[in-house]
Design a protein around this motif. Sequence first.
Motif, PDB file in Angstrom:
ATOM      1  N   LEU A  10       5.558  -9.437  -9.790  1.00 28.10           N
ATOM      2  CA  LEU A  10       5.852 -10.303  -8.652  1.00 28.10           C
ATOM      3  C   LEU A  10       4.627 -11.059  -8.149  1.00 28.10           C
ATOM      4  O   LEU A  10       4.739 -11.901  -7.265  1.00 28.10           O
ATOM      5  CB  LEU A  10       6.425  -9.466  -7.505  1.00 28.10           C
ATOM      6  CG  LEU A  10       7.855  -8.963  -7.689  1.00 28.10           C
ATOM      7  CD1 LEU A  10       8.187  -7.896  -6.648  1.00 28.10           C
ATOM      8  CD2 LEU A  10       8.842 -10.132  -7.574  1.00 28.10           C
ATOM      9  N   GLY A  11       3.468 -10.737  -8.704  1.00 28.47           N
ATOM     10  CA  GLY A  11       2.248 -11.386  -8.249  1.00 28.47           C
ATOM     11  C   GLY A  11       1.784 -10.902  -6.889  1.00 28.47           C
ATOM     12  O   GLY A  11       1.128 -11.643  -6.146  1.00 28.47           O
ATOM     13  N   LEU A  12       2.096  -9.651  -6.553  1.00 28.21           N
ATOM     14  CA  LEU A  12       1.719  -9.084  -5.262  1.00 28.21           C
ATOM     15  C   LEU A  12       0.587  -8.075  -5.444  1.00 28.21           C
ATOM     16  O   LEU A  12       0.647  -7.238  -6.349  1.00 28.21           O
ATOM     17  CB  LEU A  12       2.909  -8.369  -4.616  1.00 28.21           C
ATOM     18  CG  LEU A  12       4.124  -9.222  -4.254  1.00 28.21           C
ATOM     19  CD1 LEU A  12       5.290  -8.322  -3.834  1.00 28.21           C
ATOM     20  CD2 LEU A  12       3.779 -10.197  -3.137  1.00 28.21           C
ATOM     21  N   PRO A  13      -0.443  -8.105  -4.600  1.00 30.16           N
ATOM     22  CA  PRO A  13      -1.486  -7.082  -4.674  1.00 30.16           C
ATOM     23  C   PRO A  13      -0.909  -5.711  -4.322  1.00 30.16           C
ATOM     24  O   PRO A  13      -0.047  -5.601  -3.454  1.00 30.16           O
ATOM     25  CB  PRO A  13      -2.505  -7.535  -3.612  1.00 30.16           C
ATOM     26  CG  PRO A  13      -2.178  -8.958  -3.325  1.00 30.16           C
ATOM     27  CD  PRO A  13      -0.707  -9.111  -3.560  1.00 30.16           C
ATOM     28  N   PHE A  14      -1.405  -4.694  -5.007  1.00 29.82           N
ATOM     29  CA  PHE A  14      -0.955  -3.326  -4.737  1.00 29.82           C
ATOM     30  C   PHE A  14      -2.148  -2.398  -4.678  1.00 29.82           C
ATOM     31  O   PHE A  14      -3.034  -2.438  -5.543  1.00 29.82           O
ATOM     32  CB  PHE A  14       0.019  -2.855  -5.821  1.00 29.82           C
ATOM     33  CG  PHE A  14       0.431  -1.408  -5.687  1.00 29.82           C
ATOM     34  CD1 PHE A  14       1.079  -0.963  -4.534  1.00 29.82           C
ATOM     35  CD2 PHE A  14       0.171  -0.485  -6.689  1.00 29.82           C
ATOM     36  CE1 PHE A  14       1.447   0.370  -4.396  1.00 29.82           C
ATOM     37  CE2 PHE A  14       0.540   0.843  -6.567  1.00 29.82           C
ATOM     38  CZ  PHE A  14       1.180   1.269  -5.406  1.00 29.82           C
ATOM     39  N   VAL A  15      -2.180  -1.546  -3.657  1.00 28.66           N
ATOM     40  CA  VAL A  15      -3.213  -0.526  -3.515  1.00 28.66           C
ATOM     41  C   VAL A  15      -2.546   0.843  -3.607  1.00 28.66           C
ATOM     42  O   VAL A  15      -1.663   1.156  -2.800  1.00 28.66           O
ATOM     43  CB  VAL A  15      -3.970  -0.656  -2.179  1.00 28.66           C
ATOM     44  CG1 VAL A  15      -5.037   0.438  -2.076  1.00 28.66           C
ATOM     45  CG2 VAL A  15      -4.597  -2.034  -2.035  1.00 28.66           C
ATOM     46  N   ALA A  16      -2.965   1.631  -4.578  1.00 28.17           N
ATOM     47  CA  ALA A  16      -2.430   2.983  -4.754  1.00 28.17           C
ATOM     48  C   ALA A  16      -3.425   3.977  -4.185  1.00 28.17           C
ATOM     49  O   ALA A  16      -4.570   4.048  -4.639  1.00 28.17           O
ATOM     50  CB  ALA A  16      -2.188   3.276  -6.228  1.00 28.17           C
TER      51      ALA A  16
ATOM     52  N   VAL B  84       0.854  -1.185   0.000  1.00 29.13           N
ATOM     53  CA  VAL B  84       0.000   0.000   0.000  1.00 29.13           C
ATOM     54  C   VAL B  84       0.890   1.235   0.000  1.00 29.13           C
ATOM     55  O   VAL B  84       1.820   1.335   0.799  1.00 29.13           O
ATOM     56  CB  VAL B  84      -0.922   0.038   1.243  1.00 29.13           C
ATOM     57  CG1 VAL B  84      -1.839   1.265   1.196  1.00 29.13           C
ATOM     58  CG2 VAL B  84      -1.740  -1.244   1.360  1.00 29.13           C
ATOM     59  N   GLU B  85       0.625   2.175  -0.907  1.00 27.91           N
ATOM     60  CA  GLU B  85       1.423   3.400  -0.939  1.00 27.91           C
ATOM     61  C   GLU B  85       0.594   4.581  -1.429  1.00 27.91           C
ATOM     62  O   GLU B  85      -0.284   4.438  -2.283  1.00 27.91           O
ATOM     63  CB  GLU B  85       2.650   3.230  -1.847  1.00 27.91           C
ATOM     64  CG  GLU B  85       3.606   4.417  -1.883  1.00 27.91           C
ATOM     65  CD  GLU B  85       4.190   4.809  -0.535  1.00 27.91           C
ATOM     66  OE1 GLU B  85       3.466   5.453   0.243  1.00 27.91           O
ATOM     67  OE2 GLU B  85       5.356   4.460  -0.280  1.00 27.91           O
ATOM     68  N   SER B  86       0.875   5.737  -0.871  1.00 30.55           N
ATOM     69  CA  SER B  86       0.325   7.004  -1.345  1.00 30.55           C
ATOM     70  C   SER B  86       1.163   7.475  -2.526  1.00 30.55           C
ATOM     71  O   SER B  86       2.391   7.384  -2.504  1.00 30.55           O
ATOM     72  CB  SER B  86       0.381   8.030  -0.210  1.00 30.55           C
ATOM     73  OG  SER B  86       0.340   9.343  -0.720  1.00 30.55           O
ATOM     74  N   THR B  87       0.498   7.993  -3.559  1.00 29.42           N
ATOM     75  CA  THR B  87       1.241   8.450  -4.720  1.00 29.42           C
ATOM     76  C   THR B  87       0.493   9.566  -5.433  1.00 29.42           C
ATOM     77  O   THR B  87      -0.732   9.549  -5.527  1.00 29.42           O
ATOM     78  CB  THR B  87       1.497   7.286  -5.709  1.00 29.42           C
ATOM     79  OG1 THR B  87       2.095   7.795  -6.911  1.00 29.42           O
ATOM     80  CG2 THR B  87       0.206   6.569  -6.071  1.00 29.42           C
TER      81      THR B  87
ATOM     82  N   GLY C 124       1.318   9.994  -8.533  1.00 30.25           N
ATOM     83  CA  GLY C 124       1.302   9.540  -9.920  1.00 30.25           C
ATOM     84  C   GLY C 124       2.345   8.512 -10.291  1.00 30.25           C
ATOM     85  O   GLY C 124       2.099   7.309 -10.287  1.00 30.25           O
ATOM     86  N   ASN C 125       3.553   8.963 -10.625  1.00 29.16           N
ATOM     87  CA  ASN C 125       4.542   8.097 -11.250  1.00 29.16           C
ATOM     88  C   ASN C 125       5.012   6.944 -10.375  1.00 29.16           C
ATOM     89  O   ASN C 125       5.267   5.854 -10.877  1.00 29.16           O
ATOM     90  CB  ASN C 125       5.747   8.926 -11.698  1.00 29.16           C
ATOM     91  CG  ASN C 125       5.446   9.751 -12.933  1.00 29.16           C
ATOM     92  OD1 ASN C 125       4.805   9.278 -13.858  1.00 29.16           O
ATOM     93  ND2 ASN C 125       5.901  10.996 -12.950  1.00 29.16           N
ATOM     94  N   LEU C 126       5.137   7.173  -9.068  1.00 27.59           N
ATOM     95  CA  LEU C 126       5.548   6.068  -8.210  1.00 27.59           C
ATOM     96  C   LEU C 126       4.498   4.964  -8.248  1.00 27.59           C
ATOM     97  O   LEU C 126       4.834   3.776  -8.231  1.00 27.59           O
ATOM     98  CB  LEU C 126       5.774   6.536  -6.774  1.00 27.59           C
ATOM     99  CG  LEU C 126       6.267   5.440  -5.830  1.00 27.59           C
ATOM    100  CD1 LEU C 126       7.672   4.988  -6.209  1.00 27.59           C
ATOM    101  CD2 LEU C 126       6.236   5.898  -4.380  1.00 27.59           C
ATOM    102  N   GLY C 127       3.231   5.353  -8.329  1.00 28.35           N
ATOM    103  CA  GLY C 127       2.164   4.365  -8.409  1.00 28.35           C
ATOM    104  C   GLY C 127       2.262   3.509  -9.654  1.00 28.35           C
ATOM    105  O   GLY C 127       2.015   2.295  -9.616  1.00 28.35           O
ATOM    106  N   VAL C 128       2.633   4.126 -10.785  1.00 31.83           N
ATOM    107  CA  VAL C 128       2.788   3.368 -12.027  1.00 31.83           C
ATOM    108  C   VAL C 128       3.907   2.338 -11.876  1.00 31.83           C
ATOM    109  O   VAL C 128       3.751   1.162 -12.217  1.00 31.83           O
ATOM    110  CB  VAL C 128       3.081   4.308 -13.210  1.00 31.83           C
ATOM    111  CG1 VAL C 128       3.382   3.503 -14.473  1.00 31.83           C
ATOM    112  CG2 VAL C 128       1.902   5.239 -13.449  1.00 31.83           C
ATOM    113  N   ALA C 129       5.052   2.773 -11.362  1.00 28.27           N
ATOM    114  CA  ALA C 129       6.199   1.872 -11.221  1.00 28.27           C
ATOM    115  C   ALA C 129       5.919   0.762 -10.208  1.00 28.27           C
ATOM    116  O   ALA C 129       6.181  -0.418 -10.468  1.00 28.27           O
ATOM    117  CB  ALA C 129       7.438   2.664 -10.820  1.00 28.27           C
ATOM    118  N   LEU C 130       5.385   1.117  -9.042  1.00 31.97           N
ATOM    119  CA  LEU C 130       5.094   0.101  -8.031  1.00 31.97           C
ATOM    120  C   LEU C 130       4.048  -0.890  -8.524  1.00 31.97           C
ATOM    121  O   LEU C 130       4.151  -2.098  -8.267  1.00 31.97           O
ATOM    122  CB  LEU C 130       4.618   0.763  -6.741  1.00 31.97           C
ATOM    123  CG  LEU C 130       5.684   1.390  -5.849  1.00 31.97           C
ATOM    124  CD1 LEU C 130       5.028   2.098  -4.663  1.00 31.97           C
ATOM    125  CD2 LEU C 130       6.673   0.336  -5.336  1.00 31.97           C
TER     126      LEU C 130
END
Length: 362
Positions: free
Chosen positions: A103-109, A85-88, A90-96
């Motif tokens: 990696l097959g990991l869930p991500f919440v932006a 989970v990360e606050s973004t 914009g661009n960091l959200g795209v990369a993460l």
Amino acid sequence: MLSTVDPAAELSATAAEVLEHVDAAVAAYPEVPIARVRVEVAGIPRTLLLKLEGRSPWRSIKGRTALGLVRSIAPRMASRDVTVVESTSGNLGVALSAICRDLGLPFVAVVDLKQSPVIQAAIEANGARLEVVRTPAAATTHLLDRLDRVRKLVAEIPGAVWPNQYENDANRHVHETWTAPEIDRQVGGEAQAVFVAVSTGGTLAGLAAHFRRARPATRLVAVDVEGSTVFGGVPGGRVLTGIGASRRSTFLTRAECDDLVYVREAAAIAACHVLRADTGIAVGGSSGAVVAGALDHLAAHPALTTAVCVCADLGENYTRTVYDPDWLAPLRLTDDPGLLRSRLRGARFHHAEPDTGQESTP
């Protein structure tokens, strides 16, 4: 190059796979090109070395940051059930989102309404979940509200991990050990100054750590926008993303830079349009601010003739904001470079030599 992991630490199979994936991505990361641009400032010919980080994997400098952050949290990944989970803005959200997808990991932006629709679409296309904080556009608390939502999500989601780009030293370290040495190899002692946009402050803090040690004569100049409180002060309304913040930087104090230039957002937007019209290079809003800030600083410093401008991304992410006439109209701005040039001291940009990358014209 990136932050190290304690060799004595017992790592899960997931953590080991994450470290291997990140190290492979770093090894395959290409050197990001520099475009040489001539411009006359205060009657003196100058050269701007545009470090075009948009011509890199994930299309921004935040690709480097994301790799450093993911590597730093790998030891906390006990299994594939981990949600990042990360606050973004914009661009960091795209990369993460892209790294987590691979990696097959869930991500919440966690994003807000200022974010470019183009970037939001890219994050969702990578399979991430968008958590939109609906802070009113005129508010000055977008970042603070995003951080509040992140903390709540981390408490609610079992096994959630927050890289925390705002306080994780991996943010600073990756630019000290990777971005800065790359720039140094490319320009050597030719550059008398380096201009960097500030938000979390990690990029500038990392570059400053390297150049203070390797080339102490090189000036480090922070570029911020009016209304930002990266270095303190009273927050004001802002429209650009990727530069400025409504809280102090954890990584930066004024000691990290030789000078600080505040840029009006109208000048930053003008720089984007004029640079594109003159050279075909379209950069994002924060990069436009860096170019505008460099022009202001060079006008006051006649001895500086060559400077690096770290351009975080390209204009492709801003076709519905900075480069959209309908978005500009409420700001009383035009996309006509002829009318905008006056905001940049009448500057005209010229390629100093053929550019090594593909031009970007949204």
